[in-house]
Design an enzyme around this catalytic site. Structure first.
Site, PDB file in Angstrom:
ATOM      1  N   ARG A  27       3.934   1.355   0.029  1.00 13.15           N
ATOM      2  CA  ARG A  27       3.059   0.170   0.107  1.00 13.15           C
ATOM      3  C   ARG A  27       3.845  -1.111   0.370  1.00 13.15           C
ATOM      4  O   ARG A  27       3.490  -2.172  -0.135  1.00 13.15           O
ATOM      5  CB  ARG A  27       2.251  -0.024  -1.181  1.00 13.15           C
ATOM      6  CG  ARG A  27       1.292   1.071  -1.490  1.00 13.15           C
ATOM      7  CD  ARG A  27      -0.117   0.700  -1.020  1.00 13.15           C
ATOM      8  NE  ARG A  27      -0.996   1.794  -1.339  1.00 13.15           N
ATOM      9  CZ  ARG A  27      -1.840   1.797  -2.365  1.00 13.15           C
ATOM     10  NH1 ARG A  27      -1.947   0.749  -3.114  1.00 13.15           N
ATOM     11  NH2 ARG A  27      -2.575   2.847  -2.595  1.00 13.15           N
ATOM     12  N   ARG A  31      -0.534  -6.457  -0.628  1.00 11.90           N
ATOM     13  CA  ARG A  31      -1.043  -7.715  -1.193  1.00 11.90           C
ATOM     14  C   ARG A  31      -0.017  -8.589  -1.916  1.00 11.90           C
ATOM     15  O   ARG A  31      -0.310  -9.736  -2.208  1.00 11.90           O
ATOM     16  CB  ARG A  31      -2.221  -7.418  -2.130  1.00 11.90           C
ATOM     17  CG  ARG A  31      -3.469  -7.028  -1.384  1.00 11.90           C
ATOM     18  CD  ARG A  31      -4.527  -6.495  -2.324  1.00 11.90           C
ATOM     19  NE  ARG A  31      -4.111  -5.212  -2.896  1.00 11.90           N
ATOM     20  CZ  ARG A  31      -4.899  -4.417  -3.617  1.00 11.90           C
ATOM     21  NH1 ARG A  31      -6.139  -4.784  -3.885  1.00 11.90           N
ATOM     22  NH2 ARG A  31      -4.456  -3.274  -4.074  1.00 11.90           N
ATOM     23  N   ARG A  40      -5.081 -10.139   6.462  1.00 11.23           N
ATOM     24  CA  ARG A  40      -6.252  -9.407   6.005  1.00 11.23           C
ATOM     25  C   ARG A  40      -7.499 -10.285   6.020  1.00 11.23           C
ATOM     26  O   ARG A  40      -8.585  -9.847   6.385  1.00 11.23           O
ATOM     27  CB  ARG A  40      -5.998  -8.880   4.598  1.00 11.23           C
ATOM     28  CG  ARG A  40      -6.983  -7.817   4.223  1.00 11.23           C
ATOM     29  CD  ARG A  40      -6.887  -7.500   2.780  1.00 11.23           C
ATOM     30  NE  ARG A  40      -8.219  -7.648   2.234  1.00 11.23           N
ATOM     31  CZ  ARG A  40      -8.553  -7.337   1.015  1.00 11.23           C
ATOM     32  NH1 ARG A  40      -7.650  -6.896   0.190  1.00 11.23           N
ATOM     33  NH2 ARG A  40      -9.774  -7.481   0.613  1.00 11.23           N
ATOM     34  N   ASP A  77      -4.420   4.092   5.796  1.00 13.06           N
ATOM     35  CA  ASP A  77      -4.724   4.598   4.459  1.00 13.06           C
ATOM     36  C   ASP A  77      -4.926   6.099   4.537  1.00 13.06           C
ATOM     37  O   ASP A  77      -5.308   6.614   5.590  1.00 13.06           O
ATOM     38  CB  ASP A  77      -5.981   3.924   3.892  1.00 13.06           C
ATOM     39  CG  ASP A  77      -6.047   4.110   2.392  1.00 13.06           C
ATOM     40  OD1 ASP A  77      -5.374   3.363   1.681  1.00 13.06           O
ATOM     41  OD2 ASP A  77      -6.735   5.043   1.930  1.00 13.06           O
ATOM     42  N   TYR A 154     -10.836  12.436  -3.930  1.00 13.68           N
ATOM     43  CA  TYR A 154     -11.692  11.289  -3.586  1.00 13.68           C
ATOM     44  C   TYR A 154     -13.005  11.751  -2.950  1.00 13.68           C
ATOM     45  O   TYR A 154     -14.062  11.177  -3.182  1.00 13.68           O
ATOM     46  CB  TYR A 154     -10.948  10.345  -2.633  1.00 13.68           C
ATOM     47  CG  TYR A 154      -9.831   9.586  -3.318  1.00 13.68           C
ATOM     48  CD1 TYR A 154     -10.097   8.429  -4.051  1.00 13.68           C
ATOM     49  CD2 TYR A 154      -8.515  10.021  -3.258  1.00 13.68           C
ATOM     50  CE1 TYR A 154      -9.082   7.732  -4.693  1.00 13.68           C
ATOM     51  CE2 TYR A 154      -7.483   9.329  -3.896  1.00 13.68           C
ATOM     52  CZ  TYR A 154      -7.774   8.187  -4.608  1.00 13.68           C
ATOM     53  OH  TYR A 154      -6.778   7.506  -5.254  1.00 13.68           O
TER      54      TYR A 154
HETATM   55  O1  CP3 Z   1       3.076   2.148   2.263  1.00 15.51           O
HETATM   56  C1  CP3 Z   1       2.546   1.402   3.107  1.00 15.51           C
HETATM   57  O2  CP3 Z   1       2.852   0.190   3.242  1.00 15.51           O
HETATM   58  C2  CP3 Z   1       1.574   2.010   4.098  1.00 15.51           C
HETATM   59  C3  CP3 Z   1       0.207   1.830   3.820  1.00 15.51           C
HETATM   60  C4  CP3 Z   1      -0.529   2.644   2.756  1.00 15.51           C
HETATM   61  C5  CP3 Z   1      -1.683   2.119   2.128  1.00 15.51           C
HETATM   62  N1  CP3 Z   1      -2.230   3.114   1.363  1.00 15.51           N
HETATM   63  C6  CP3 Z   1      -2.180   0.757   2.320  1.00 15.51           C
HETATM   64  C7  CP3 Z   1      -3.162   0.233   1.378  1.00 15.51           C
HETATM   65  C8  CP3 Z   1      -0.347   3.950   2.297  1.00 15.51           C
HETATM   66  C9  CP3 Z   1       0.781   4.935   2.586  1.00 15.51           C
HETATM   67  C10 CP3 Z   1      -1.441   4.243   1.426  1.00 15.51           C
HETATM   68  C11 CP3 Z   1      -1.628   5.553   0.762  1.00 15.51           C
HETATM   69  C12 CP3 Z   1      -2.714   5.727  -0.222  1.00 15.51           C
HETATM   70  N2  CP3 Z   1      -3.964   5.183  -0.222  1.00 15.51           N
HETATM   71  C13 CP3 Z   1      -2.627   6.624  -1.308  1.00 15.51           C
HETATM   72  C14 CP3 Z   1      -1.458   7.524  -1.620  1.00 15.51           C
HETATM   73  C15 CP3 Z   1      -0.327   6.811  -2.255  1.00 15.51           C
HETATM   74  C16 CP3 Z   1      -0.609   6.285  -3.622  1.00 15.51           C
HETATM   75  O3  CP3 Z   1      -0.574   5.037  -3.749  1.00 15.51           O
HETATM   76  O4  CP3 Z   1      -0.789   7.067  -4.532  1.00 15.51           O
HETATM   77  C17 CP3 Z   1      -3.840   6.542  -2.019  1.00 15.51           C
HETATM   78  C18 CP3 Z   1      -4.198   7.303  -3.276  1.00 15.51           C
HETATM   79  C19 CP3 Z   1      -4.689   5.657  -1.296  1.00 15.51           C
HETATM   80  C20 CP3 Z   1      -6.110   5.278  -1.607  1.00 15.51           C
HETATM   81  C21 CP3 Z   1      -6.194   3.828  -1.821  1.00 15.51           C
HETATM   82  N3  CP3 Z   1      -6.261   2.906  -0.812  1.00 15.51           N
HETATM   83  C22 CP3 Z   1      -6.120   3.124  -3.064  1.00 15.51           C
HETATM   84  C23 CP3 Z   1      -6.031   3.761  -4.424  1.00 15.51           C
HETATM   85  C24 CP3 Z   1      -6.140   1.739  -2.758  1.00 15.51           C
HETATM   86  C25 CP3 Z   1      -6.024   0.569  -3.700  1.00 15.51           C
HETATM   87  C26 CP3 Z   1      -7.345  -0.011  -4.006  1.00 15.51           C
HETATM   88  C27 CP3 Z   1      -7.222  -1.290  -4.829  1.00 15.51           C
HETATM   89  O5  CP3 Z   1      -8.171  -2.088  -4.717  1.00 15.51           O
HETATM   90  O6  CP3 Z   1      -6.237  -1.476  -5.555  1.00 15.51           O
HETATM   91  C28 CP3 Z   1      -6.220   1.637  -1.340  1.00 15.51           C
HETATM   92  C29 CP3 Z   1      -6.253   0.382  -0.568  1.00 15.51           C
HETATM   93  C30 CP3 Z   1      -4.968   0.029   0.101  1.00 15.51           C
HETATM   94  N4  CP3 Z   1      -4.260   0.885   0.876  1.00 15.51           N
HETATM   95  C31 CP3 Z   1      -4.311  -1.241   0.083  1.00 15.51           C
HETATM   96  C32 CP3 Z   1      -3.184  -1.124   0.895  1.00 15.51           C
HETATM   97  C33 CP3 Z   1      -2.205  -2.200   1.260  1.00 15.51           C
HETATM   98  C34 CP3 Z   1      -4.810  -2.505  -0.615  1.00 15.51           C
HETATM   99  C35 CP3 Z   1      -6.100  -2.886   0.027  1.00 15.51           C
HETATM  100  C36 CP3 Z   1      -6.331  -4.335   0.239  1.00 15.51           C
HETATM  101  O7  CP3 Z   1      -5.627  -4.997   1.060  1.00 15.51           O
HETATM  102  O8  CP3 Z   1      -7.301  -4.794  -0.362  1.00 15.51           O
END
Ligand code: CP3
Length: 355
Positions: A27, A31, A40, A77, A154
């Site tokens: 990640r 944010r 964003r 994602d 999910y």
């Molecule tokens: O690593 C990176 O920079 C690449 C981008 C990436 C994102 N998600 C961006 C993201 C990667 C590799 C993921 C993987 C992901 N997404 C996983 C597996 C890794 C882990 O963290 O366990 C999972 C379970 C998800 C599902 C998901 N998407 C979650 C749990 C969330 C967070 C929701 C929250 O509100 O906290 C996301 C959203 C997400 N994916 C964000 C980012 C930067 C934040 C969203 C935003 O900008 O609002």
């Protein structure tokens, strides 16, 4: 072949010597960076950002402009795949991802089909190609997907869960139905990762965020077996170079030997496992990626450097280590602390090589 100038990440994955230990962060585009929040906002929403290859490229490059990172990761994602299967992904502020149409009924499961990555997930492939162009020959690009089991969590729960009671009840009562979902997911993920490789991803990572919530027997049967199928089906060489594959099961520290045996090139470790002990267990079968507790980034820079050195020393000399966090970076992390982490990894690992 289009070899990046800084290919330390790719060499470390193949356990070849490097001048320093490469580092990137799960990640890393997110944010905690004000410039990410700004892009964003311009995009409208997180999914609009993922669906726009130009803006996805912009945010992928943001952490690289700030920090001396050794790899870029596609901005997307894991849930784009079930979204492309028609489940209707959306995000609720503070609650994380949700699906409008989670898999509940047997007929819904029987109707599930894998998306065509070149059609429903075209926007991801366009982002991969665009990011590769923008990176030029600087650092390699990592593609990724969720594991079949983590995606199924999910898809069946309909969102985040504390206890996974819907999917686990299905696992015990109707294993045939869950196996059907996992089979479709495994096919979908294999095609999705191969399409990313063909679009320019130089390494791929499978995120098995929830495999560690299973018992050992269930992990083998419902998560690991399907990741093995994916690894077996991956394109392993593209554009004249090996395309290494990393498997990360959060909470999988007890199962390293079994994970190493599925044919991946590297294992991602969360912070609960001692990386030195892990190295002894896997020997020279795989490289290791990890494993700083992401919350260490809230401590002072000197303490961060000390924890970084402890991990590098625990891994010891020789190649095969990619430094990373043990899970994704927190949105509340001070960006200056990330700079402290990256320079500590590079400085200390260069010193280690001079001894
Ligand atoms: O690593 C990176 O920079 C690449 C981008 C990436 C994102 N998600 C961006 C993201 C990667 C590799 C993921 C993987 C992901 N997404 C996983 C597996 C890794 C882990 O963290 O366990 C999972 C379970 C998800 C599902 C998901 N998407 C979650 C749990 C969330 C967070 C929701 C929250 O509100 O906290 C996301 C959203 C997400 N994916 C964000 C980012 C930067 C934040 C969203 C935003 O900008 O609002």
């Amino acid at each position: 072949m289009n070899k990046p100038k800084n290919d330390t990440f790719l060499r470390a994955l193949l356990r070849q010597p490097t001048e320093h230990t490469p580092v990137w962060l799960m990640r890393q585009a997110g944010r905690y960076l004000p410039e990410y929040c700004e892009t964003r906002r311009r995009a409208g929403s997180f999914m609009d950002l993922c669906r726009n290859p130009q803006l996805a490229t912009e945010v992928t490059l943001q952490p690289l402009a700030r920090f001396d990172l050794d790899a870029a990761i596609l901005f997307s994602d894991i849930l784009t795949v079930p979204d492309a299967m028609g489940l209707g992904l959306y995000f609720v502020e503070g609650e994380g991802p949700k699906f409008e149409r989670p898999l509940r009924e047997e007929w819904e499961i029987r109707n599930l089909t894998a998306p065509d990555p070149g059609v429903e997930l075209r926007y991801v492939m366009d982002a991969v190609a665009e990011i590769r162009r923008a990176l030029g020959n600087s650092v390699p690009l990592i593609g990724f997907s969720g594991s079949p089991f983590t995606l199924a969590c999910y898809m069946i729960e309909g969102g985040a869960s504390d206890d996974f009671r819907t999917i686990k009840a299905m696992l015990y009562d109707r294993p045939d139905l869950l196996h059907h979902v996992l089979e479709i997911n495994a096919g979908a993920v294999t095609a999705y990762l191969n399409a990313q490789i063909e679009s320019g991803a130089q390494a791929v990572m499978i995120f098995d965020t929830w495999g560690g919530a299973l018992s050992q027997r269930a992990y083998r049967e419902f998560s690991l077996a399907y990741m093995e199928r994916i690894v077996d089906g991956l394109i392993r060489e593209h554009d004249g170079a090996r395309v290494p594959c990393i498997v990360f099961t959060k909470g999988g520290g007890q199962w390293l030997e079994e994970i190493a045996a599925i044919g991946c090139d590297a294992i991602g470790l969360d912070w609960t496992t001692d990386i030195g002990a892990a190295r002894k267990r896997v020997g020279d079968r795989v490289a290791l990626q990890g494993n700083l507790d992401p919350v260490v980034l809230f401590a002072q820079p000197e303490k961060i450097a000390q924890e970084v050195r402890a991990i590098l020393d625990a891994y010891g000399s020789g190649s095969g280590h990619i430094f990373n966090l043990g899970h994704g970076i927190s949105q509340f992390t001070p960006p200056e602390h990330v700079a402290a982490l990256v320079s500590a990894v590079h400085e200390h690992s260069r010193k280690q090589r001079q001894i």
